[in-house]
Design an enzyme around this catalytic site. Structure first.
Site, short mmCIF file in Angstrom:
data_model
loop_
_atom_site.label_atom_id
_atom_site.label_comp_id
_atom_site.label_asym_id
_atom_site.label_seq_id
_atom_site.Cartn_x
_atom_site.Cartn_y
_atom_site.Cartn_z
N CYS A 1 -7.42 12.91 -5.67
CA CYS A 1 -6.55 14.02 -5.26
C CYS A 1 -5.09 13.83 -5.68
O CYS A 1 -4.31 14.78 -5.64
CB CYS A 1 -6.62 14.21 -3.75
N CYS B 1 -6.59 9.98 2.83
CA CYS B 1 -6.17 11.10 1.97
C CYS B 1 -6.14 12.39 2.79
O CYS B 1 -7.14 12.74 3.41
CB CYS B 1 -7.14 11.24 0.79
N ASP C 1 10.89 -5.46 5.89
CA ASP C 1 10.19 -4.18 5.72
C ASP C 1 10.83 -3.39 4.58
O ASP C 1 11.98 -3.64 4.22
CB ASP C 1 10.23 -3.38 7.03
N GLU C 2 10.10 -2.44 4.01
CA GLU C 2 10.59 -1.56 2.94
C GLU C 2 11.14 -2.37 1.76
O GLU C 2 12.20 -2.07 1.21
CB GLU C 2 11.69 -0.62 3.49
N ALA C 3 10.40 -3.40 1.36
CA ALA C 3 10.85 -4.29 0.28
C ALA C 3 11.06 -3.54 -1.02
O ALA C 3 11.86 -3.97 -1.87
CB ALA C 3 9.81 -5.39 0.07
N GLY D 1 0.85 -1.19 0.00
CA GLY D 1 0.00 0.00 0.00
C GLY D 1 0.89 1.23 0.00
O GLY D 1 2.11 1.12 -0.12
N PHE E 1 2.15 5.61 5.04
CA PHE E 1 1.20 5.95 6.12
C PHE E 1 -0.02 5.03 6.15
O PHE E 1 -0.99 5.34 6.85
CB PHE E 1 0.70 7.41 6.00
N CYS F 1 -5.85 10.08 -2.16
CA CYS F 1 -6.76 9.17 -2.85
C CYS F 1 -6.57 9.30 -4.36
O CYS F 1 -5.87 10.18 -4.85
CB CYS F 1 -8.21 9.47 -2.47
N CYS G 1 -8.85 15.04 1.39
CA CYS G 1 -10.31 14.93 1.43
C CYS G 1 -10.83 13.90 2.42
O CYS G 1 -12.04 13.80 2.61
CB CYS G 1 -10.85 14.60 0.03
#
Ligand code: ADP
Ligand code: ZN
Length: 204
Positions: free
Chosen positions: A181, A146, A89-91, A16, A19, A178, A149
């Site tokens: 935006c 987001c 992590d951080e692949a 994803g 954040f 999003c 919004c």
């Protein structure tokens, strides 16, 4: 197959935007593995030195000790053969070789849990996540909120000017956006003015 325990390995991917809770989710799964008394090893790339050299740290300050590696091959050389669960992590900073290494680990009976950005600041697939998603037994896509919004956000918006694929940073340099935006690349200056955090009361 792990010939000592007889366990079948697998790959779990958590992907994803920034954040969205990838590190939090990775840490949650690794903590549960520790509660189950499994042997855990955690790796992160040396590039990500935002918070701590020896830990993976989420934006909400969840922490877990980790080993820092300069290239994904080091995962194999540093691996303790008794390790059952491998967290990464951080692949997105590790490049294509991570795909084969993750497969080798899973083939040898390890539970491999990998977190990373699935798209870059232009909204393009971020290697090696696309290939990892194809190899994985389990995929979780996390969404952020987001900042424009309040809708679910799948994009990482870069707020500073650079054409480099990798610019390491957190708040102030990137924010979640999003689909509506998001602006591929750097937003125009007038948007930047808008995006700047408001001064807290009492500050001039
Ligand atoms: P990631 O690893 O995906 O960058 P982290 O696990 O480090 O995400 O951080 C997730 C946490 O970040 C959330 O639980 C929340 O406290 C915080 N956070 C900050 N900004 C946002 C945002 N725009 N959307 C959602 N969570 C955010
Ligand atoms: Zn939005």
């Amino acid at each position: 197959m792990d010939f000592v325990t007889g366990h079948v390995g697998w790959i779990e991917v958590i992907c994803g935007p920034m954040f969205s809770g990838k590190s939090e989710e990775l840490i949650r799964r690794l903590r549960r593995a520790l509660i189950a008394r499994k042997r855990v090893q955690v790796f992160k790339p040396a590039l990500d030195d935002r918070y701590s050299a020896e830990e993976i740290v989420s934006h909400s300050d969840a922490r877990m000790p980790s080993e820092v590696i300069r290239q994904p091959g080091e995962i194999l050389t540093r691996l303790d053969w008794r390790t059952q669960v491998v967290g990464i992590d951080e692949a997105n900073f590790m490049g294509q070789p991570l795909v084969d290494i993750a497969s080798q680990l899973a083939d040898s009976g390890k539970q491999v849990i990998i977190a990373g950005l699935d798209t870059d600041y232009m909204g393009r697939p971020f290697p090696p996540l696309p290939d990892l998603l194809c190899m994985a037994e389990s995929i979780t896509k996390t969404l952020a909120i987001c900042l424009r919004c309040g809708n679910p956000a799948k994009h990482t918006q870069r707020l500073v000017e650079s054409d480099d694929l990798i610019v390491v940073g957190a708040r102030g340099m990137y924010e979640a956006r999003c689909r509506r935006c998001f602006e591929a690349g750097v937003p125009k200056q007038e948007y930047l003015e808008f995006a700047r955090p408001r001064a807290t009361p009492g500050e001039s």
